[in-house]
Write an enzyme that holds these catalytic residues in place. Structure first.
Site: not given
Ligand SMILES: Cc1ncc(COP(=O)(O)O)c(C=O)c1O
Length: 384
Positions: A53, A105, A177, A202
């Protein structure tokens, strides 16, 4: 390779950063250390690896690879993009405040409003393409300005350099992000941001076969805190997923080029199509954030949002797609098409979606790396 790849080009770093050959066998690919614990030398003798971990060599290799691509101090890999974001937010204490891009998001909106507000953190939801609006939202207790650029799916562009300067002058730090563009097209830390987060689910992994997240920090003090949170809360990325993401990143540069090349062709097709009311893509010269985006990123990516005019028109199109898969998520080699209002952004109340301009007629495309002629033909038949 021998030596430190830090000064080499992006693609070279993507292939080599963190990828030290296995000391026992010389294996070129970092092995999947599928172990929960490690034998220690003896009582009272420290060991580099004690419990998985806390430390895992496969995860560490990925963390170093992403950190070098974003140009940060340290990387921290988590079980999802959301757990990377949740770890970032542990920097904010009760009574403190965060300024957030109003159109992030939907999962981030849900996490901040339904969970973190219960712990007395407060959030201002701001149009972060408007510097004056950010300035007005900053308070003495603001700890973080949290940006997506482009935002998802309305494609608002935030000026990372100007916002970082402003936030720093007011004692706040900036997190970006960077999921939509990846470090291949945009490196927020070079523009003054303090943190980068990614859903590695992604573009970084790129093959729609792993859920994961990374958080990049710029100081040892933050890194130490994130390591403490990571080992204490335990939302770590598994060795196998670390391996997958690392493998995906090695081809990031070539994939991103092809993603964008395909996206540009599709944007040209969509702009000219009479049934498509509007195309939101930062690469279009009339996009409101076009000039700022061009200054801070080397490409426009492969996320496109279109306005079909109504839910019914969007549904008619979505139901007819053949090559593009109707699915949530983005950034995979395969083209995905989705309906943000009922899928990724369903947790945002309808009246709030309306304020953001996120309509029921919007369709979002994540353009993959297939033959673009097939993608255009697919859209053509679906829109016919
Ligand atoms: C721009 C963006 N940030 C964060 C996330 C969250 O990521 P995760 O689905 O890997 O938890 C997403 C998920 O679609 C996203 O599109």
């Amino acid at each position: 390779m021998k030596g430190d790849p830090r000064k080499l080009g992006f693609s070279t770093r993507a292939v080599h950063a963190g990828q030290t050959p296995d000391p026992r066998t010389g294996a070129v690919a970092v092995p999947i250390y599928q172990t929960s614990t490690y034998v220690q030398h003896g009582l009272g003798e420290g060991a580099e690896y004690e419990y998985a971990r806390v430390q895992n060599p496969t995860r560490s290799a990925l963390e170093e690879q992403v950190c070098q691509l974003e140009g940060g101090h340290s990387g921290h890999a988590f079980a999802s993009g959301m757990s990377a974001i949740a770890t970032l937010v542990t920097l904010v204490k009760a009574g403190e405040h965060v300024v957030v891009s109003r159109n992030v998001y939907g999962g981030v909106y849900r996490y901040f409003t339904r969970i973190m507000e219960r712990y007395d953190l407060s959030f201002s939801w701001v149009d972060t393409s408007n510097l004056a609006a950010i300035e007005a939202a900053l308070r003495p207790e603001t700890k973080i300005v949290y940006l997506e650029t482009p935002t998802n799916p309305v494609m608002e562009i935030a000026d990372i350099r100007a916002i970082s300067k402003l936030a720093h002058s007011r004692g706040a730090r900036v997190a970006v992000d960077n999921t939509f563009l990846s470090p291949y097209f945009q490196r927020p830390l070079e523009l003054g941001a303090d943190f980068v987060v990614h859903s590695t689910t992604k573009f970084l992994n790129g093959h729609s076969d792993s859920i994961g997240g990374v958080l990049i920090s710029t100081t040892e003090e933050d890194a130490e805190w994130f390591r403490l949170v990571s080992k204490s809360a335990g939302a770590i990325l598994s060795p196998f997923d670390s391996f997958l993401v690392m493998r995906g990143i090695k081809t990031l540069a070539v994939r991103m080029e092809r993603h964008e090349q395909n996206a540009r062709r599709i944007v040209d097709f969509l702009v000219a199509h009479p049934k498509v009311k509007r195309v939101l893509y930062p690469g279009l010269p009339d996009h409101p954030g076009h000039e700022i985006h061009k200054r801070q990123a080397s490409g426009f990516g492969s996320m496109i949002t279109i306005e079909m005019g109504s839910y019914d028109a969007a549904k008619r199109m979505l139901d007819r797609m053949r090559v593009m898969s109707f699915a949530e998520s983005l950034g995979g080699v395969e083209s995905l098409i989705s309906h943000p209002a009922s899928m990724t952004h369903a947790s945002i109340p309808a009246e709030r979606r309306a304020d953001l301009g996120l309509t029921d007629g919007m369709v979002r495309l994540s353009v993959g790396i297939e033959n673009v002629e097939d993608l255009v033909a697919d859209l053509e038949q679906a829109l016919a």
